[in-house]
Design a protein around this motif. Structure first.
Motif, PDB file in Angstrom:
ATOM      1  N   GLY A   7      -3.428  12.501  -5.284  1.00  0.00           N
ATOM      2  CA  GLY A   7      -2.479  11.421  -5.075  1.00  0.00           C
ATOM      3  C   GLY A   7      -3.106  10.156  -4.526  1.00  0.00           C
ATOM      4  N   GLY A   8      -4.395  10.234  -4.132  1.00  0.00           N
ATOM      5  CA  GLY A   8      -5.093   9.048  -3.656  1.00  0.00           C
ATOM      6  C   GLY A   8      -5.135   8.944  -2.137  1.00  0.00           C
ATOM      7  N   TRP A   9      -6.027   8.106  -1.647  1.00  0.00           N
ATOM      8  CA  TRP A   9      -6.188   7.926  -0.211  1.00  0.00           C
ATOM      9  C   TRP A   9      -4.930   7.326   0.411  1.00  0.00           C
ATOM     10  CZ3 TRP A   9     -10.426  10.110   1.614  1.00  0.00           C
ATOM     11  CH2 TRP A   9     -11.634  10.079   0.904  1.00  0.00           C
ATOM     12  N   PRO A  10      -4.415   7.901   1.483  1.00  0.00           N
ATOM     13  CA  PRO A  10      -3.372   7.202   2.257  1.00  0.00           C
ATOM     14  C   PRO A  10      -3.997   6.033   3.002  1.00  0.00           C
ATOM     15  CG  PRO A  10      -4.000   9.231   3.371  1.00  0.00           C
ATOM     16  CD  PRO A  10      -4.754   9.219   2.064  1.00  0.00           C
ATOM     17  N   ARG A  68       1.267   5.106  -0.248  1.00  0.00           N
ATOM     18  CA  ARG A  68       1.765   5.504   1.060  1.00  0.00           C
ATOM     19  C   ARG A  68       0.917   4.867   2.158  1.00  0.00           C
ATOM     20  NH1 ARG A  68       2.852  11.471   1.995  1.00  0.00           N
ATOM     21  NH2 ARG A  68       4.868  10.750   2.771  1.00  0.00           N
ATOM     22  N   TRP A  69       1.599   4.327   3.166  1.00  0.00           N
ATOM     23  CA  TRP A  69       0.860   3.645   4.232  1.00  0.00           C
ATOM     24  C   TRP A  69       1.581   3.781   5.562  1.00  0.00           C
ATOM     25  CZ3 TRP A  69       2.300  -0.927   6.995  1.00  0.00           C
ATOM     26  CH2 TRP A  69       3.545  -1.467   6.620  1.00  0.00           C
ATOM     27  N   ALA A  70       0.800   3.610   6.617  1.00  0.00           N
ATOM     28  CA  ALA A  70       1.305   3.599   7.992  1.00  0.00           C
ATOM     29  C   ALA A  70       0.626   2.461   8.731  1.00  0.00           C
ATOM     30  CB  ALA A  70       1.027   4.929   8.681  1.00  0.00           C
ATOM     31  N   ALA A  71       1.085   2.182   9.935  1.00  0.00           N
ATOM     32  CA  ALA A  71       0.504   1.120  10.752  1.00  0.00           C
ATOM     33  C   ALA A  71       0.250   1.634  12.155  1.00  0.00           C
ATOM     34  CB  ALA A  71       1.431  -0.098  10.801  1.00  0.00           C
ATOM     35  N   ILE A  72      -0.787   1.096  12.781  1.00  0.00           N
ATOM     36  CA  ILE A  72      -1.095   1.423  14.168  1.00  0.00           C
ATOM     37  C   ILE A  72      -1.731   0.198  14.818  1.00  0.00           C
ATOM     38  CG2 ILE A  72      -3.387   2.370  13.641  1.00  0.00           C
ATOM     39  CD1 ILE A  72      -2.963   4.403  15.904  1.00  0.00           C
ATOM     40  N   GLY A  77       7.545  -1.884  -3.114  1.00  0.00           N
ATOM     41  CA  GLY A  77       6.540  -1.296  -3.979  1.00  0.00           C
ATOM     42  C   GLY A  77       5.583  -0.375  -3.256  1.00  0.00           C
ATOM     43  N   LEU A  78       5.642  -0.341  -1.934  1.00  0.00           N
ATOM     44  CA  LEU A  78       4.829   0.557  -1.138  1.00  0.00           C
ATOM     45  C   LEU A  78       5.733   1.563  -0.437  1.00  0.00           C
ATOM     46  CD1 LEU A  78       2.576  -2.163   0.568  1.00  0.00           C
ATOM     47  CD2 LEU A  78       1.907  -0.670  -1.331  1.00  0.00           C
TER      48      LEU A  78
END
Length: 439
Positions: A137-140, A227-231, A253-254
């Protein structure tokens, strides 16, 4: 495997000291002022280094009371398809430990200012890719928000091999299997030609910069997921929280999975609650030049003399810029600050800045995913009562928030980065998000 989105690539090119005997500040001991200066030296507010009503829309047109108006001289905002397009890219010259953890690229990408009607900008940053093969699925992707460095272009982390102290955080995230998108934020970094100034603590701009850094990562790294997250911590914590609120519309789109905000500068408006009787902690005073410089980008008629004078005004350039002697220069400048140097001129000036800061306060709307928020009872910069109140509003709005409150924690010694990264990993694994609400 992802096919990179359209982008155009070209390669980039690669002490003031004042006698304390002349000022009342001589009564302020080194033990008090040194930790405050250390916060602004290199990675000023980063706590991610493990010491082990009706909400406005988050679209670019939401300027939240900005007095800056869009003009023909300002470039148009990128379309959704153009956000994150690469302007330049080149190999990033990282330190040895960071180089061993992955492949790093310095980029300049397209983004949007969150004020003045929403105009187009170029922003620099670093994209880091783990060693090895991408997962199915690819790198998060994790967007990393850095803490306060300054407001001068010299304060972009991508100009420094150690990312101004964020190299350990990037390494940690790479070792957990995440592509890292580390934005410098608008106005920081020398790779951008003729940048707009940095609007320090204006939350929409850094949110858009964070989200577009994720898109830039997709352009640079074909094997990424949506897929993404934030910190982030302090200013970066504000950026992570703000990006969570903008993820649903500006981040279209994300797939956003969550944000971790450590010691976040979510709402600093209570600092002016006492009006002209406002008193700052010693640690807070050295951030005033950055705050004033950032606000003047959005509100150019704001008068710096209303908020700083004497040694604080004289040292403003030192506190807002970066370089090899920043630590010593900032210490010297801090020792020249007299008690009255940060006094607000009059009630009108106090009301003005309070109204502006209230307009920038988080939460501004319900987040588009779960939050992890950590803070300490001994924080003398972002006072714990401010964060508690922000969390109470977030819970009332329906946010899902895991709260970690450290009784002995200050601004930079929370020791919760591993916990926060574990929390992000659980979100990518589709584990239910813990909820501490109501706070």
């Amino acid at each position: 495997m992802r096919t990179p989105r359209r982008s155009s690539h070209r390669t980039t090119r690669g002490t003031r000291a004042s006698s304390t005997d002349r000022h009342p500040i001589k009564k302020l001991t080194t033990a008090l002022i040194a930790p405050a200066v250390a916060l602004l030296a290199i990675t000023a507010c980063s706590t991610t280094g493990d010491d082990d009503g009706q909400a406005p829309p988050s679209s670019p047109s939401a300027s939240a009371g900005s007095s800056a108006a869009t003009s023909p001289s300002q470039p148009p905002a990128p379309t959704p398809a153009e956000r994150g397009d690469i302007v330049t890219q080149a190999t990033f010259d990282a330190g040895s430990e960071l180089r061993a953890a992955g492949t790093l690229t310095r980029v300049v990408y397209r983004s949007t200012a969150g004020y003045g009607g929403g105009f187009g900008t170029e922003v620099s940053g670093v994209i880091a890719v783990p060693e090895g093969d991408p997962p199915p699925g690819g790198w998060p992707i994790v967007a990393l928000g850095h803490g306060t460095t300054g407001t001068d272009p010299s304060c972009g982390p991508s100009d420094y091999p150690d990312l101004l102290g964020e190299d350990g955080n990037v390494t940690r995230l790479l070792n957990r299997g995440f592509v890292v998108a580390a934005s410098d934020y608008q106005g920081l970094g020398t790779a951008v030609s003729n940048p707009r100034p940095h609007p320090y603590l204006e939350p929409r701009t850094v949110a858009f910069n964070m989200i577009d850094a994720v898109r830039a990562a997709q352009n640079v790294v074909p094997d990424t997921s949506d897929r993404w997250a934030a910190i982030g911590a302090s200013q970066g914590g504000q950026a992570a929280w703000a990006s969570a609120e903008a993820a649903g519309d500006y981040g279209q789109g994300l797939e956003f999975v969550g944000a971790a905000a450590l010691a976040p500068a979510a709402d600093v408006s209570p600092i002016t609650d006492a009006g002209i009787d406002t008193k700052y902690t010693d640690a807070q005073k050295i951030f005033i030049p950055n705050l004033v410089a950032g606000l003047r980008e959005v509100y150019p008629d704001l008068d710096p003399d209303d908020y700083m004078r004497g040694g604080l005004a004289a040292g403003a350039d030192v506190f807002t810029s970066c370089g090899p002697t920043s630590t010593a220069d900032r210490f010297s400048a801090a020792m020249s600050i007299a008690p009255g140097d940060a006094a607000i001129a009059d009630q009108e000036a106090a009301d003005r800045i309070r109204e502006i800061l209230q307009g920038d306060a988080l939460p501004a709307r319900r987040a588009d995913g779960p939050l992890f928020v950590a803070y300490g009872d001994q924080d003398t910069i972002i006072l714990p009562a401010w964060t508690t109140a922000a969390l109470q509003r977030a819970c009332a709005a329906g946010d899902v928030v895991e709260v970690v409150r450290k009784p002995d924690g200050g601004h930079t010694n929370l020791g919760v980065t591993t916990t926060a990264v574990d929390w992000i990993s659980d979100r990518f694994a589709d584990q239910p998000a813990p909820d501490s609400c109501p706070v």
